[in-house]
Design a protein around this motif. Structure first.
Motif, PDB file in Angstrom:
ATOM      1  N   SER A 241       0.954  -1.290   0.099  1.00 51.17           N
ATOM      2  CA  SER A 241       0.193  -0.076  -0.653  1.00 51.17           C
ATOM      3  C   SER A 241       1.059   0.804  -0.231  1.00 51.17           C
ATOM      4  O   SER A 241       2.199   1.221   0.493  1.00 51.17           O
ATOM      5  CB  SER A 241      -0.777   0.138   1.585  1.00 51.17           C
ATOM      6  OG  SER A 241      -0.085   0.355   2.480  1.00 51.17           O
ATOM      7  N   VAL A 242      -0.087   2.098  -0.069  1.00 51.34           N
ATOM      8  CA  VAL A 242       0.601   3.710   0.216  1.00 51.34           C
ATOM      9  C   VAL A 242       0.352   4.595   1.137  1.00 51.34           C
ATOM     10  O   VAL A 242      -1.308   4.111   1.564  1.00 51.34           O
ATOM     11  CB  VAL A 242       0.687   4.168  -1.549  1.00 51.34           C
ATOM     12  CG1 VAL A 242       2.005   4.384  -2.207  1.00 51.34           C
ATOM     13  CG2 VAL A 242      -0.095   4.645  -1.524  1.00 51.34           C
ATOM     14  N   ARG A 243       1.186   5.280   1.991  1.00 51.23           N
ATOM     15  CA  ARG A 243       0.018   6.105   2.839  1.00 51.23           C
ATOM     16  C   ARG A 243      -0.654   7.296   2.884  1.00 51.23           C
ATOM     17  O   ARG A 243       0.439   8.010   1.788  1.00 51.23           O
ATOM     18  CB  ARG A 243       0.498   5.992   4.573  1.00 51.23           C
ATOM     19  CG  ARG A 243       1.244   4.516   4.735  1.00 51.23           C
ATOM     20  CD  ARG A 243       1.715   4.465   6.547  1.00 51.23           C
ATOM     21  NE  ARG A 243       2.382   3.468   7.143  1.00 51.23           N
ATOM     22  CZ  ARG A 243       1.329   2.537   6.864  1.00 51.23           C
ATOM     23  NH1 ARG A 243       0.317   2.446   7.262  1.00 51.23           N
ATOM     24  NH2 ARG A 243       1.748   1.216   7.492  1.00 51.23           N
ATOM     25  N   ILE A 244      -0.875   7.713   3.383  1.00 52.98           N
ATOM     26  CA  ILE A 244      -2.443   9.217   2.745  1.00 52.98           C
ATOM     27  C   ILE A 244      -2.135   9.532   4.264  1.00 52.98           C
ATOM     28  O   ILE A 244      -2.890   9.525   4.714  1.00 52.98           O
ATOM     29  CB  ILE A 244      -3.630   9.123   2.123  1.00 52.98           C
ATOM     30  CG1 ILE A 244      -3.317   8.181   0.744  1.00 52.98           C
ATOM     31  CG2 ILE A 244      -4.147  10.570   2.091  1.00 52.98           C
ATOM     32  CD1 ILE A 244      -2.969   7.983   0.111  1.00 52.98           C
ATOM     33  N   VAL A 245      -1.429  10.874   4.355  1.00 55.80           N
ATOM     34  CA  VAL A 245      -1.544  11.311   5.204  1.00 55.80           C
ATOM     35  C   VAL A 245      -2.034  12.902   5.792  1.00 55.80           C
ATOM     36  O   VAL A 245      -1.886  13.259   4.505  1.00 55.80           O
ATOM     37  CB  VAL A 245      -0.148  11.735   6.294  1.00 55.80           C
ATOM     38  CG1 VAL A 245       0.299  11.896   7.146  1.00 55.80           C
ATOM     39  CG2 VAL A 245       0.675   9.715   5.529  1.00 55.80           C
TER      40      VAL A 245
END
Length: 374
Positions: A241-245
């Motif tokens: 996944s990628v992280r959305i911050v």
């Protein structure tokens, strides 16, 4: 502000002799789509952009094309650093003029770390570094360990930061307690490469690279994004996944994951040769480690399996349990041919001879003795 955090692209990676570049281009296109859907204000690349210090030309082109897509065509600011696989000098090339389009690329550590003002935050780029590098650039002979080096860096940062703004650190390091995988290059022998979570006290969000598991550590403000692809079978159960911050003011509001779906997954399957060839598992074009459960000899099992699973990367056979005891020379001399062969058969196959096999061997031995007499 909202940003996308990823790391460990490892462009140019080769796994068991197979180039992952087509898989990487496929996953980068997904990251692009996520960045557009989430309407992120910035994108973070926390090191290991390449898989080796001198990357192949086609990997350089892939990185160039994706940075143009993100930064020039979509207009997304990028904050990127070098990792332990990268060449700091090569990634540092052109960094001063990249900044004119808000592509901030820091390859080398310097004696002074400077904040990059961005919206309501300050971003600090801390490339991968070994203790000797920080000891030299800081002119501090007391810096002997990875922990010493990171503590010295973040201490300097704290002395400069604006306490009224959110503080974001982008780094590439092995945090104590983190879960490694087989595809990471060891930074040092033993555990001397670890740094403590204390190094990052006070930062609103610490965006890290190096460990490939997406949940390598559990911490309220320190996060690994994990690699966007599986690069070893120790990661077979990971969901990449990628992280959305999201940060509002000085507060970290949310950290969510957007999962990634690979072109070909990396999986482990088990069964006998007959089972796996007669009843194919779903998506047979994935990358596989096959654990064969057959007992006894097999003729060209890899060749037979490749007819059904063309992307097998690794084959393992069922491990047999062997007896620990060893007979003395005198005991061996007392045994007849059938006993000796039976012992050898059990050692190799992990099972005893059946009565039918024993009778066949008796017939073979008798025939051999007759031929000797004749």
């Amino acid at each position: 502000m909202k940003f996308l955090h990823t790391a460990d692209l490892h462009l140019g990676k080769i796994v068991s002799g197979v180039s992952m570049l087509a898989e990487q281009e496929y996953i980068l296109a997904q990251i692009t789509k996520i960045a557009e859907e989430e309407q992120v204000d910035a994108l973070i690349l926390a090191g290991d952009l390449y898989d080796r210090a001198v990357p192949p030309a086609d990997a350089v082109k892939v990185l160039n094309d994706i940075l143009v897509k993100w930064n020039v065509e979509l207009g997304i600011p990028i904050f990127a650093i070098s990792g332990n696989h990268d060449s700091a000098e090569r990634l540092a090339f052109g960094s001063q003029w990249y900044e004119s389009s808000k592509l901030y690329m820091k390859g080398k550590c310097t004696s002074q770390f400077e904040a990059i003002p961005f919206m309501d935050a300050e971003v600090w780029l801390v490339p991968y570094h070994e203790p000797a590098i920080i000891r030299e650039v800081f002119a501090d002979n007391t810096i002997r360990s990875f922990e010493d080096a990171m503590q010295a860096v973040t201490k300097q940062i704290r002395s400069k930061w604006d306490q009224t703004k959110a503080q974001i650190l982008v780094g590439h390091a092995f945090v104590s307690g983190g879960i490694p995988s087989d595809s990471e290059r060891q930074l040092a022998i033993g555990n001397v490469d670890r740094v403590s979570t204390d190094c990052f006290d006070g930062f609103t969000y610490t965006a890290l690279g190096h460990l490939h598991h997406p949940h390598a550590i559990r911490h309220p403000s320190i996060y690994y994004s994990g690699s966007p692809l599986k690069y070893s079978f120790s990661e077979a159960n990971d969901v990449k996944s990628v992280r959305i911050v999201e940060i509002k003011g000085k507060e970290l509001i949310s950290v969510t994951e957007r999962s990634l779906t690979p072109k070909h997954d990396m999986r482990i399957i088990s069964g006998t040769l007959a089972e796996l060839t007669e009843n194919l598992v779903p998506n047979p074009n994935d990358f596989f480690q096959v654990n064969l459960m057959d007992e006894g000899a097999l003729i060209d099992p890899m060749g037979k399996l490749r007819q059904f699973y063309p992307n097998i990367l690794h084959l393992e056979r069922k491990k047999q349990t062997l007896k620990e005891t060893e007979d003395s020379f005198e005991e061996i001399m007392k045994k007849d041919d059938l006993e000796l062969f039976g012992q050898f058969f059990e050692h190799v196959n992990g099972t005893e001879l059946t009565e039918t096999q024993k009778q066949k061997l008796v017939d073979v031995f008798e025939q051999a003795r007759k031929e000797e007499v004749e």
